[in-house]
Scaffold this active site. Sequence first.
Site, PDB file in Angstrom:
ATOM      1  CD  GLU A 194      -5.088  -4.067  -1.703  1.00 41.88           C
ATOM      2  OE1 GLU A 194      -5.779  -3.055  -1.855  1.00 41.88           O
ATOM      3  OE2 GLU A 194      -4.506  -4.332  -0.624  1.00 41.88           O
TER       4      GLU A 194
ATOM      5  CG  HIS B  63      -1.825  -1.140   1.336  1.00 40.43           C
ATOM      6  ND1 HIS B  63      -2.113  -1.773   2.533  1.00 40.43           N
ATOM      7  CD2 HIS B  63      -2.533  -1.794   0.388  1.00 40.43           C
ATOM      8  CE1 HIS B  63      -2.961  -2.764   2.322  1.00 40.43           C
ATOM      9  NE2 HIS B  63      -3.232  -2.808   1.019  1.00 40.43           N
TER      10      HIS B  63
END
Length: 337
Positions: A290, A252
């Site tokens: 993601e 992230h």
Amino acid sequence: MSNLNDLSVLPLPAGPALNADESESRLSLTLEGESLIRLRLERGDELQVHLQEAGSVPAARALWAACYWLFAKEPARQHLTWYLEHAPDDALRSGLLVATPTPGQFRCERTLFWQLPQPWLGQPLSGAYPQQMKISDGKRHPVRAPKPRGEVYRRFDARLGAWVSLRTVEIDVDLARFNRWQNSARVVHFWQEGGSLEQHREYLDKLDADPHALTLIGCFDDEPFAYFEAYWAKEDRIAPFYDAGDYDRGIHMLVGEEHHRGPHKVASWMSALVHYLFLDDPRTQRVVAEPRADNAKMIGHMQNQCFHCEKEFDFPHKRAALMILGRERFFERCGLV
């Protein structure tokens, strides 16, 4: 942005810098004022590298320094052809040099060079940790090595003319900036983690106690500018959405400081982050992410760094794009300098 053709000094993480006296056909490198290696160069489709001191056997660190210099000057160069009467055993065992069928001829491959962990890593490799499988929350995965503390990665980006480094989060030191970054309108839109100092301390404390997650601060010239989370994908919420490998890592990413945004900065820190994760454990074959499927700018940056979009899928809280970068692809197309 620095012009690589003008490069004459290349700092090393441990402190000293390589200094070069270079022409089209000659290269002399010194380290801390002492001569390291002197070479004769033959340029063409292949870059052929000859020792000026005939018959000498250079130390592996001198060979490494010369390879680093030549690859930094020419990011598109994929291999160097060395001519040596003898190559040091440790250069061959490490993969720095590879013997060819021609006696006295050796090659240094860019794909192998950038997989050598030192001097970039500031901590022992997680890959040295033995494998033992366990089950947690219904997921079978390897027991993870204890998390590092402090600086884990440092490299001088010759293209930027700046150090890029990664260190672990120190909650008492980093809480205020983390809170400021998370509460900026741009970051809230994608992370949805705005909140108070107390909420963010709880958030970081939880991750600090989680063996599958590692929180990192990205720095340019030791100035913190970004927050990253690296996680082992096998025991993460992403695992049900693809065939996660035992040592796949996920990321992230959050750039907090506005003056460190821009494609050239992204190319530097993203390649450094991925490089660190692949070096940290040589068993890691993929790095995944993601981002929100509508975050076209981040997806574009990742594609520029050789990630590909495998698919889109639905998390409970967002529609996500599954971005994947394989180890082989990263090092084969490695643009590190």
